[in-house]
Design a protein around this motif. Structure first.
Motif, PDB file in Angstrom:
ATOM      1  N   LYS A 142       0.848  -1.210   0.000  1.00 36.15           N
ATOM      2  CA  LYS A 142       0.000   0.000   0.000  1.00 36.15           C
ATOM      3  C   LYS A 142       0.877   1.251   0.000  1.00 36.15           C
ATOM      4  CE  LYS A 142      -3.857   1.778   2.816  1.00 36.15           C
ATOM      5  NZ  LYS A 142      -3.458   3.030   3.419  1.00 36.15           N
ATOM      6  N   SER A 143       1.947   1.220   0.810  1.00 36.51           N
ATOM      7  CA  SER A 143       2.768   2.434   0.883  1.00 36.51           C
ATOM      8  C   SER A 143       3.581   2.639  -0.391  1.00 36.51           C
ATOM      9  CB  SER A 143       3.630   2.453   2.143  1.00 36.51           C
ATOM     10  OG  SER A 143       4.665   1.537   2.012  1.00 36.51           O
ATOM     11  N   GLU A 144       3.959   1.570  -1.061  1.00 33.26           N
ATOM     12  CA  GLU A 144       4.626   1.766  -2.366  1.00 33.26           C
ATOM     13  C   GLU A 144       3.648   2.402  -3.366  1.00 33.26           C
ATOM     14  OE1 GLU A 144       8.077  -1.649  -2.543  1.00 33.26           O
ATOM     15  OE2 GLU A 144       6.005  -2.284  -2.820  1.00 33.26           O
ATOM     16  N   PHE A 145       2.420   1.894  -3.369  1.00 29.68           N
ATOM     17  CA  PHE A 145       1.421   2.497  -4.259  1.00 29.68           C
ATOM     18  C   PHE A 145       1.251   3.972  -3.956  1.00 29.68           C
ATOM     19  CE2 PHE A 145      -0.278  -1.624  -5.667  1.00 29.68           C
ATOM     20  CZ  PHE A 145      -0.622  -1.305  -6.978  1.00 29.68           C
ATOM     21  N   GLU A 146       1.162   4.281  -2.646  1.00 31.04           N
ATOM     22  CA  GLU A 146       0.808   5.648  -2.276  1.00 31.04           C
ATOM     23  C   GLU A 146       1.977   6.613  -2.343  1.00 31.04           C
ATOM     24  OE1 GLU A 146      -3.101   4.423   0.316  1.00 31.04           O
ATOM     25  OE2 GLU A 146      -1.285   4.952   1.395  1.00 31.04           O
ATOM     26  N   SER A 147       3.189   6.132  -1.975  1.00 23.68           N
ATOM     27  CA  SER A 147       4.271   7.124  -1.941  1.00 23.68           C
ATOM     28  C   SER A 147       5.306   6.945  -3.055  1.00 23.68           C
ATOM     29  CB  SER A 147       4.927   7.158  -0.561  1.00 23.68           C
ATOM     30  OG  SER A 147       5.168   5.857  -0.131  1.00 23.68           O
ATOM     31  N   ARG A 148       5.278   5.776  -3.743  1.00 32.85           N
ATOM     32  CA  ARG A 148       6.234   5.607  -4.849  1.00 32.85           C
ATOM     33  C   ARG A 148       5.543   5.028  -6.078  1.00 32.85           C
ATOM     34  NH1 ARG A 148      10.855   2.059  -2.727  1.00 32.85           N
ATOM     35  NH2 ARG A 148      11.973   2.853  -4.536  1.00 32.85           N
ATOM     36  N   PRO A 149       4.460   5.680  -6.538  1.00 28.81           N
ATOM     37  CA  PRO A 149       3.695   5.120  -7.653  1.00 28.81           C
ATOM     38  C   PRO A 149       4.523   4.949  -8.927  1.00 28.81           C
ATOM     39  CG  PRO A 149       3.004   7.364  -7.199  1.00 28.81           C
ATOM     40  CD  PRO A 149       3.894   6.963  -6.076  1.00 28.81           C
ATOM     41  N   LYS A 150       5.602   5.734  -9.035  1.00 27.28           N
ATOM     42  CA  LYS A 150       6.431   5.619 -10.246  1.00 27.28           C
ATOM     43  C   LYS A 150       7.069   4.227 -10.349  1.00 27.28           C
ATOM     44  CE  LYS A 150       9.751   8.131 -13.056  1.00 27.28           C
ATOM     45  NZ  LYS A 150      10.451   6.898 -13.412  1.00 27.28           N
ATOM     46  N   LEU A 151       7.295   3.647  -9.184  1.00 27.96           N
ATOM     47  CA  LEU A 151       7.823   2.282  -9.148  1.00 27.96           C
ATOM     48  C   LEU A 151       6.877   1.326  -9.888  1.00 27.96           C
ATOM     49  CD1 LEU A 151      10.272   1.311  -7.350  1.00 27.96           C
ATOM     50  CD2 LEU A 151       8.565   0.520  -5.707  1.00 27.96           C
ATOM     51  N   VAL A 152       5.585   1.511  -9.621  1.00 26.29           N
ATOM     52  CA  VAL A 152       4.565   0.655 -10.253  1.00 26.29           C
ATOM     53  C   VAL A 152       4.480   0.982 -11.752  1.00 26.29           C
ATOM     54  CG1 VAL A 152       2.154  -0.105 -10.187  1.00 26.29           C
ATOM     55  CG2 VAL A 152       3.282   0.622  -8.067  1.00 26.29           C
ATOM     56  N   VAL A 153       4.471   2.269 -12.070  1.00 28.66           N
ATOM     57  CA  VAL A 153       4.380   2.666 -13.486  1.00 28.66           C
ATOM     58  C   VAL A 153       5.573   2.102 -14.257  1.00 28.66           C
ATOM     59  CG1 VAL A 153       4.462   4.626 -15.090  1.00 28.66           C
ATOM     60  CG2 VAL A 153       3.037   4.755 -13.044  1.00 28.66           C
ATOM     61  N   ASP A 154       6.768   2.239 -13.711  1.00 30.24           N
ATOM     62  CA  ASP A 154       7.961   1.740 -14.409  1.00 30.24           C
ATOM     63  C   ASP A 154       7.882   0.233 -14.611  1.00 30.24           C
ATOM     64  OD1 ASP A 154       8.913   4.284 -14.502  1.00 30.24           O
ATOM     65  OD2 ASP A 154      10.384   4.039 -12.895  1.00 30.24           O
ATOM     66  N   PHE A 155       7.402  -0.456 -13.595  1.00 32.80           N
ATOM     67  CA  PHE A 155       7.261  -1.907 -13.708  1.00 32.80           C
ATOM     68  C   PHE A 155       6.277  -2.253 -14.836  1.00 32.80           C
ATOM     69  CE2 PHE A 155       5.075  -5.872 -12.669  1.00 32.80           C
ATOM     70  CZ  PHE A 155       6.151  -6.736 -12.552  1.00 32.80           C
ATOM     71  N   LEU A 156       5.130  -1.565 -14.866  1.00 30.67           N
ATOM     72  CA  LEU A 156       4.112  -1.860 -15.887  1.00 30.67           C
ATOM     73  C   LEU A 156       4.636  -1.556 -17.288  1.00 30.67           C
ATOM     74  CD1 LEU A 156       1.043  -0.344 -13.991  1.00 30.67           C
ATOM     75  CD2 LEU A 156       1.418  -2.781 -14.462  1.00 30.67           C
ATOM     76  N   ASN A 203       7.747  -1.481 -18.234  1.00 32.53           N
ATOM     77  CA  ASN A 203       8.787  -2.461 -18.526  1.00 32.53           C
ATOM     78  C   ASN A 203       8.194  -3.800 -18.994  1.00 32.53           C
ATOM     79  OD1 ASN A 203      11.557  -2.927 -18.578  1.00 32.53           O
ATOM     80  ND2 ASN A 203      11.426  -4.129 -16.691  1.00 32.53           N
ATOM     81  N   GLU A 204       7.003  -4.108 -18.494  1.00 35.07           N
ATOM     82  CA  GLU A 204       6.315  -5.350 -18.879  1.00 35.07           C
ATOM     83  C   GLU A 204       5.422  -5.133 -20.105  1.00 35.07           C
ATOM     84  OE1 GLU A 204       6.288  -8.475 -17.496  1.00 35.07           O
ATOM     85  OE2 GLU A 204       7.522  -8.154 -15.730  1.00 35.07           O
ATOM     86  N   SER A 205       5.509  -3.939 -20.713  1.00 26.22           N
ATOM     87  CA  SER A 205       4.712  -3.587 -21.902  1.00 26.22           C
ATOM     88  C   SER A 205       3.210  -3.749 -21.685  1.00 26.22           C
ATOM     89  CB  SER A 205       5.123  -4.432 -23.112  1.00 26.22           C
ATOM     90  OG  SER A 205       6.484  -4.351 -23.329  1.00 26.22           O
ATOM     91  N   ILE A 206       2.747  -3.311 -20.513  1.00 29.85           N
ATOM     92  CA  ILE A 206       1.313  -3.402 -20.222  1.00 29.85           C
ATOM     93  C   ILE A 206       0.569  -2.276 -20.946  1.00 29.85           C
ATOM     94  CG2 ILE A 206      -0.413  -3.162 -18.359  1.00 29.85           C
ATOM     95  CD1 ILE A 206       1.133  -5.906 -18.424  1.00 29.85           C
ATOM     96  N   ASP A 207      -0.541  -2.634 -21.587  1.00 30.14           N
ATOM     97  CA  ASP A 207      -1.352  -1.666 -22.327  1.00 30.14           C
ATOM     98  C   ASP A 207      -2.618  -1.259 -21.570  1.00 30.14           C
ATOM     99  OD1 ASP A 207       0.187  -1.873 -24.884  1.00 30.14           O
ATOM    100  OD2 ASP A 207      -0.486  -3.957 -24.743  1.00 30.14           O
ATOM    101  N   PHE A 208      -3.209  -2.201 -20.861  1.00 31.11           N
ATOM    102  CA  PHE A 208      -4.468  -1.939 -20.145  1.00 31.11           C
ATOM    103  C   PHE A 208      -4.385  -2.530 -18.734  1.00 31.11           C
ATOM    104  CE2 PHE A 208      -5.742  -1.583 -24.508  1.00 31.11           C
ATOM    105  CZ  PHE A 208      -6.747  -0.628 -24.516  1.00 31.11           C
ATOM    106  N   ILE A 209      -5.160  -1.923 -17.835  1.00 32.28           N
ATOM    107  CA  ILE A 209      -5.244  -2.425 -16.448  1.00 32.28           C
ATOM    108  C   ILE A 209      -6.715  -2.693 -16.124  1.00 32.28           C
ATOM    109  CG2 ILE A 209      -4.835  -1.866 -14.016  1.00 32.28           C
ATOM    110  CD1 ILE A 209      -2.634   0.111 -15.031  1.00 32.28           C
TER     111      ILE A 209
END
Ligand code: GRF
Length: 193
Positions: A58-72, A74-80
């Protein structure tokens, strides 16, 4: 292939229905599951179906969302597809996937939506309100809980003798029936633009 990530926090019956529906799909692939509660049942369900899983707290989502964006990215995600995801999706993620994030909600929005309106709380409110029908909504995700453009709704009756869990079970069946089809049609419509 269009790559899709599912975000879920819970037991994952919708996630499972989505994964099963898109297995062997010619153009759309559920590439991974992101979950934010270590004990979430959805993790095991996805892994048994051969889907890669990734935990972000939860805290990664809330305070380091770029971590999640970079991961997505990097995995070539198009939709969530959100399927029982209880956190507000951070601005950075919403803005990195414009009109490419869908959520499912177990009521007929705009009724019975917003912060705190999840799980059995929703069905309790439906019962309290005396509504004669309820249902499910699939909508785009914006910066507020349950506020984005509604793409699809399906209704079912509420009987006077219904308990909250009777209503929950009836709505969940509608969710399993429709989410995959609506997501498929939506993704195709965006890709064909
Ligand atoms: C569903 O009712 C969905 O509408 C809501 O959360 C619930 C998730 O249930 N967003 P499950 O984990 O898919 O069984």
């Amino acid at each position: 292939m269009v790559n899709v990530a599912i975000f879920s926090s819970g037991s994952g019956s919708n996630a499972e229905a989505l994964i099963r529906y898109f297995q062997n799909h010619p153009t759309i692939r559920i590439k991974l599951l992101i979950f934010n509660r270590k004990e979430a049942g959805v993790k095991t369900k996805a892994e048994l179906l051969g889907i890669e899983t990734q935990y972000f707290s939860k805290s990664e989502f809330e305070s380091r969302p770029k971590l999640v964006v970079d991961f997505l990215k990097n995995e070539s995600i198009d939709f969530i597809l959100l399927a029982g995801f209880l956190l507000l999706v951070p601005k950075e993620i919403v803005e990195s996937f414009p009109e490419r994030i869908l959520n499912i909600h177990p009521a007929l929005l705009p009724a019975h939506g917003g912060k705190g309106m999840y799980g059995i709380n929703v069905h309790r409110e439906v019962r309290r309100s005396g509504a004669k029908s309820t249902g499910m909504s699939i909508h785009l995700v914006d910066l507020e809980f349950d506020k984005g453009k509604i793409l699809f709704q399906s209704a079912c009756p509420v009987w006077e003798t219904d308990s909250e869990s009777d209503i929950a079970a009836r709505v969940l069946k509608l969710e399993h029936l429709h989410y995959s089809l609506v997501a498929e049609q939506y993704i195709k419509s965006i890709k064909e633009k």
